[in-house]
Design an enzyme around this catalytic site. Structure first.
Site, PDB file in Angstrom:
ATOM      1  CG  HIS A  90      38.970  23.544  39.766  1.00  0.00           C
ATOM      2  ND1 HIS A  90      38.046  23.487  38.751  1.00  0.00           N
ATOM      3  CD2 HIS A  90      38.330  24.165  40.803  1.00  0.00           C
ATOM      4  CE1 HIS A  90      36.905  24.032  39.146  1.00  0.00           C
ATOM      5  NE2 HIS A  90      37.046  24.465  40.393  1.00  0.00           N
ATOM      6  CG  ASP A  96      39.860  47.338  16.217  1.00  0.00           C
ATOM      7  OD1 ASP A  96      40.250  46.880  17.297  1.00  0.00           O
ATOM      8  OD2 ASP A  96      39.697  46.642  15.201  1.00  0.00           O
ATOM      9  CD1 TRP A 136      42.461  29.500  44.686  1.00  0.00           C
ATOM     10  CD2 TRP A 136      43.301  31.193  43.484  1.00  0.00           C
ATOM     11  NE1 TRP A 136      41.826  30.648  45.078  1.00  0.00           N
ATOM     12  CE2 TRP A 136      42.316  31.701  44.360  1.00  0.00           C
ATOM     13  CE3 TRP A 136      43.956  32.077  42.627  1.00  0.00           C
ATOM     14  CZ2 TRP A 136      41.973  33.055  44.401  1.00  0.00           C
ATOM     15  CZ3 TRP A 136      43.613  33.428  42.692  1.00  0.00           C
ATOM     16  CH2 TRP A 136      42.638  33.894  43.565  1.00  0.00           C
ATOM     17  CB  SER A 170      47.948  38.140  29.078  1.00  0.00           C
ATOM     18  OG  SER A 170      46.656  38.138  28.553  1.00  0.00           O
ATOM     19  CB  SER A 171      45.740  40.550  33.220  1.00  0.00           C
ATOM     20  OG  SER A 171      45.255  39.259  33.260  1.00  0.00           O
ATOM     21  CG  HIS A 197      38.963  41.314  48.470  1.00  0.00           C
ATOM     22  ND1 HIS A 197      38.342  40.168  48.868  1.00  0.00           N
ATOM     23  CD2 HIS A 197      37.982  42.180  48.180  1.00  0.00           C
ATOM     24  CE1 HIS A 197      37.038  40.337  48.830  1.00  0.00           C
ATOM     25  NE2 HIS A 197      36.785  41.539  48.426  1.00  0.00           N
ATOM     26  CD  GLU A 241      41.885  38.106  39.707  1.00  0.00           C
ATOM     27  OE1 GLU A 241      42.583  39.071  39.325  1.00  0.00           O
ATOM     28  OE2 GLU A 241      41.374  37.294  38.937  1.00  0.00           O
ATOM     29  CE1 TYR A 278      33.572  43.096  45.555  1.00  0.00           C
ATOM     30  CE2 TYR A 278      35.761  43.125  46.492  1.00  0.00           C
ATOM     31  CZ  TYR A 278      34.407  42.994  46.638  1.00  0.00           C
ATOM     32  OH  TYR A 278      33.882  42.729  47.872  1.00  0.00           O
ATOM     33  CB  SER A 282      23.491  47.170  34.476  1.00  0.00           C
ATOM     34  OG  SER A 282      23.905  46.894  35.788  1.00  0.00           O
ATOM     35  CG  HIS A 328      37.757  39.962  53.943  1.00  0.00           C
ATOM     36  ND1 HIS A 328      37.074  40.972  53.337  1.00  0.00           N
ATOM     37  CD2 HIS A 328      38.097  39.109  52.945  1.00  0.00           C
ATOM     38  CE1 HIS A 328      36.977  40.733  52.042  1.00  0.00           C
ATOM     39  NE2 HIS A 328      37.591  39.616  51.779  1.00  0.00           N
ATOM     40  CG  HIS A 329      40.694  36.774  51.608  1.00  0.00           C
ATOM     41  ND1 HIS A 329      39.929  35.953  50.833  1.00  0.00           N
ATOM     42  CD2 HIS A 329      40.466  38.027  51.141  1.00  0.00           C
ATOM     43  CE1 HIS A 329      39.272  36.657  49.929  1.00  0.00           C
ATOM     44  NE2 HIS A 329      39.578  37.914  50.095  1.00  0.00           N
ATOM     45  CB  THR A 389      27.069  44.676  46.914  1.00  0.00           C
ATOM     46  OG1 THR A 389      28.470  44.915  46.992  1.00  0.00           O
ATOM     47  CG2 THR A 389      26.828  43.474  46.035  1.00  0.00           C
ATOM     48  CE  LYS A 441      27.518  47.887  40.878  1.00  0.00           C
ATOM     49  NZ  LYS A 441      26.961  48.392  39.627  1.00  0.00           N
ATOM     50  NE  ARG A 454      39.095  26.306  50.484  1.00  0.00           N
ATOM     51  CZ  ARG A 454      39.547  27.502  50.064  1.00  0.00           C
ATOM     52  NH1 ARG A 454      39.695  28.503  50.922  1.00  0.00           N
ATOM     53  NH2 ARG A 454      39.832  27.711  48.812  1.00  0.00           N
TER      54      ARG A 454
END
Lengths: 294, 541
Positions: free
Chosen positions: B91, B120, B156, B184-185, B268, B270, B272, B283, B317-318, B343, B346, B465
């Protein structure tokens, strides 16, 4: 309108069969490689290697087809200066991604050297880690005795590694002179210097293979001999793969030069190949420093 | 043909002469399946990405339904614990790499060339390649669920040694499929970055670029910087598991915590990658429906860049509970809290844009407003998690699950839905079914909060979890959570109907501008957007 006077048309290709061929190739390579890995460690037999080789063959077809297409378009003069900038920028960002790939392994090396091995030896506030887990373990780098007692010998910088460093450094210089030859229209200098670079690349790879044989046979330094051997083989191994790829690129460029491709102001492929080679050299210098010398 | 208009944030004049182009050369749009397989057209590829993302969203969602069905009651009810673990793992992987990221790449494909006046993407064939390897990668990942021993079951984040010593053989399939996703990315990001650097129309200077383009430029940089690190991490997992290396094994001098450092150095940024393009979308939408230029355009750009740079120095921080010296915990705590400043800028700017605007509440605006409120809730719970001693309590509880689902579902996914509703009429030329779309919005909004808000409570009360069972006192909340989950899942079928109707060109024709307050180059071209746009670049003044 004013802007149409200076406007050069951006080449947007029509449909192309090569990307989907490449996608199928990557799919086969991934499935094949995964099965090869599983089969090799489980002593099972299967079709992994067949699928992998098929995938590599399809990839080769894709590369040849796509590049031929690309070269034909370039020789037909379809490309604008703007497209050339796109290719150059794309190549630069690709090399940046490669830098970050190597950074992951250099990061692992530095982490093991400065954090995990000393901590296992009791440094910082980890005295009890050492005492409870492996009290006889001494933190040293190169890690010739792992905590669970695997022994190996270190690969010093003297001998082959130093020779290889010199070879690669010279190859960067010869390639630069080849490039200068191309830009000044000195085709002979271009051909000879490019040929010399390829030769040096091959010698480097030969020496690298000899070094691996030496490591396995004489030093007992293998992929399984703890984090020192791991970082050594993964860093030099991925670098070796990049040298192999770079040599193939230069070889293709060599044959294109013999066919009279490239002009002093239109030679993106040559420039990209040359950037790639210089990048591979810089990685080696870092490797030499962090893996062998320090 | 000359038209002068305003760009939203900075009042620049735009001259578009798009209608000159058809005499230059005739185009026929290819037909049939081969159109989609061989295409080099950024709009076709954008459509492919978006549909792929939607299919993956429903697939990953189905797995979430399995998880919620199992957690409806305490005790083991429906699935084996090992299969439960495979569901949580796949998932997560599908939603991150298959749903959110491809959706943003699809939007970038559709919108970036139109917004900067390019014919293009810069590298159209590579664009096709970077899409078509994705379905293959996810075929491998999903197929691994059916192999002997089952699919990946280590979460994951594939922490070692769960993914090395204790994982099953399908880990090899997992590793290579992640490699393809990464390729790909990276190719997609290179394409976006080169397009933006090199394909802008004359006069489209950096500080005139629409914010979706800016945020994607910075996202693309993050992608190129960290996806290779992920490739390195999975490679080390592969060699540790199958070839006897010990990167993540202390017995050989390595360290399982090293895995977490390498993974989160990727992980991390990732996060963002999955939210910066959302900031860009919001925006665009808020100024349109507030009928005011965006407040603080330049500060938005600088805030995005600061978030991106800070994202490289907050990864640990993870890992507050997994072993670090105190000074490192302090550093990562303060660096993380610092991110709330840009943030906050924004959120402030979006609110200030609405201030005294003449607001209307069309469907995209509803999603954008929900985004601002709910993403902020997710951001604030993130701020709580950033405080090291507090995190010791919250780590690996449902509070964390609540936090990242608020920022990813009501953040990233809501922004994607807002974007689809905002630009869909431009793509199809027809207004979507507004009644159904509003039903989709309200059903989603209510159910998503029933789904995720109680997770805060059970998390604070200590429910861990990734466990298929829980103690009895969490039962009531978990039933509510599951009911919210099923309702949210079903609500997305409304979205599916709306999008299918729109793709079948049902609905009222729309004007070129579509929305009264919309500004930007993409609204200057006809609706539906022609197959090729801006073959001669417009001039932006």
């Amino acid at each position: 309108m004013q802007q149409s006077q200076s406007y050069e048309k951006y080449y947007v290709p029509a449909q192309s069969p090569w990307p989907i061929v490449g996608a199928v190739a990557l799919f086969l390579i991934a499935v094949g490689a995964a099965n090869v890995v599983i089969e090799s460690t489980r002593d099972a037999s299967g079709y992994g290697m067949h699928i992998l080789l098929l995938g590599l063959a399809v990839l080769l077809v894709m590369i040849v087809g796509w590049f031929k297409n690309q070269i034909d378009e370039s020789m037909a003069g379809l490309y604008s200066a703007q497209l050339g900038r796109s290719y150059r920028q794309g190549m630069s960002w690709f090399i940046f991604s490669e830098v970050m790939f190597f950074a992951a392994f250099f990061g692992a090396l530095l982490y093991a050297r400065t954090i995990s091995v000393p901590w296992l030896g009791g440094a910082s506030n980890n005295a009890m880690t050492n005492e409870v887990l492996w009290p006889q373990f001494q933190a040293l780098w190169p890690l010739v005795t792992t905590p669970d007692g695997t022994q190996t010998q270190a690969m010093g910088p003297a001998g082959l590694p130093t020779i290889n460093t010199v070879i690669l450094l010279i190859s960067s210089v010869t390639l630069h002179f080849a490039h200068v030859g191309l830009e000044k229209g000195k085709r002979k200098q271009l051909t000879w210097m490019l040929g010399a670079t390829i030769l040096l690349g091959c010698i480097f790879l030969y020496c690298q293979v000899q070094e691996y044989i030496h490591a396995y046979n004489d030093l007992g330094l293998t992929l399984q001999s703890g984090v020192y051997g791991n970082t050594f083989f993964l860093l030099t191994g991925f670098h070796g793969m990049h040298v192999t790829l770079g040599t193939i690129i230069l070889l293709v460029l060599f044959f294109r030069v013999l066919k009279g491709h490239f002009t002093p102001d239109n030679h993106f492929a040559f420039q990209a190949g040359s950037w790639y080679w210089h990048f591979v050299d810089v990685v080696w210098v870092m490797l030499f420093l962090f893996v062998y010398v320090l | 043909m000359t038209k002068a208009t305003d760009l939203p944030s900075h009042g620049a004049d735009v001259t578009a002469d798009h209608e000159n182009h058809h005499d230059e050369h005739e185009h026929h749009i290819p037909k049939g399946v081969m159109r989609w397989i061989l295409t080099t057209n950024h709009k076709d590829i954008g459509t492919l990405y978006l549909w792929f993302s939607f299919i993956m969203f429903l697939t990953g969602g189905a797995m979430a339904m399995v998880i919620r069905a199992e957690l409806f009651q305490p005790g083991l009810q429906i699935v084996e614990p090992d299969f439960f673990n495979q569901m949580t793992t796949v998932h997560g992987l599908i939603m991150v790499f298959g749903a959110v990221m491809p959706a943003f790449v699809g939007l970038a494909n559709w919108l970036v060339p139109m917004m900067i006046g390019a014919p293009d993407m810069a590298l159209p064939r590579m664009n096709n390649w970077s899409f078509w390897i994705l379905p293959f990668a996810f075929t491998i990942l999903l197929a691994s669920l059916f192999t002997e021993g089952g699919g990946p079951n280590f979460g994951w984040t594939f922490y070692a040694p769960l993914s090395t010593t204790y994982s099953n053989d399908s880990t090899a399939l997992f590793v290579f499929s992640v490699h393809i996703m990464g390729i790909s990315s990276i190719m997609g990001a290179i394409n976006v970055i080169v397009t933006i650097f090199n394909m802008r129309a004359p006069g489209m200077t950096w500080m005139k670029m629409p914010l979706f383009v800016w945020t994607w430029l910075i996202t693309a940089f993050l992608l190129i910087a960290v996806m290779p690190v992920l490739a390195g991490a999975v490679t080390m997992v592969l060699t540790d598991k199958f070839f006897g290396t010990s990167f993540f094994d202390a017995a050989g001098g390595g360290d399982p915590v090293m895995f977490q450092h390498i993974f989160w150095f990727f992980g991390h940024p990732e996060v963002y990658i999955m939210i910066l393009p959302a900031f860009g979308i919001i925006s665009h939408i808020v100024p349109t429906f507030a009928r005011k230029p965006l407040f603080g355009y330049a500060s938005m750009v600088y805030a995005t860049a600061s978030i991106a740079l800070l994202s490289f120095v907050v990864w640990a921080h993870h890992m507050f509970t997994t072993g670090m010296p105190v000074y490192m915990e302090m550093f990562f705590m303060f660096a993380t809290m610092l991110i709330s400043v840009p943030t906050g800028v924004k959120v402030f700017n979006w609110v200030a844009t609405m201030w005294r605007g003449s607001m209307t509440f069309e469907v995209p605006m509803l999603f954008a407003l929900a985004f601002i409120v709910l993403f902020t809730i997710g951001g604030l719970s993130g701020l709580m998690l950033a405080i090291t001693p507090v995190d010791f309590q919250y780590h690996d509880t449902y509070f964390v699950v609540a936090h990242f689902h608020y920022v990813l579902v009501t953040g990233a996914i809501f922004s994607i839905m807002a974007a689809v509703y905002y630009w869909l009429p431009k793509w199809t030329g027809k207004m979507f079914n507004v009644g159904l779309a509003k039903a989709h919005f309200w059903c989603s909004l209510i159910s998503v909060n029933v789904l995720f808000f109680p997770m805060h409570f059970v998390g604070l009360a200590g429910m861990p979890r990734r466990i298929p069972d829980y103690s009895l006192q969490f039962a009531d909340y978990n039933q509510w959570i599951s009911i919210g989950g099923f309702a949210f899942g079903l609500s997305q079928l409304i979205f599916l109907v709306v999008v299918i109707q729109a793709c079948r060109k049902q609905g009222e024709p729309v004007s070129d501008r579509v929305w009264e307050g919309a500004n930007g180059l993409e609204w200057e071209i006809p609706s539906p957007a022609p197959y090729h746009t801006f073959e001669t670049p417009p001039v932006v003044k």
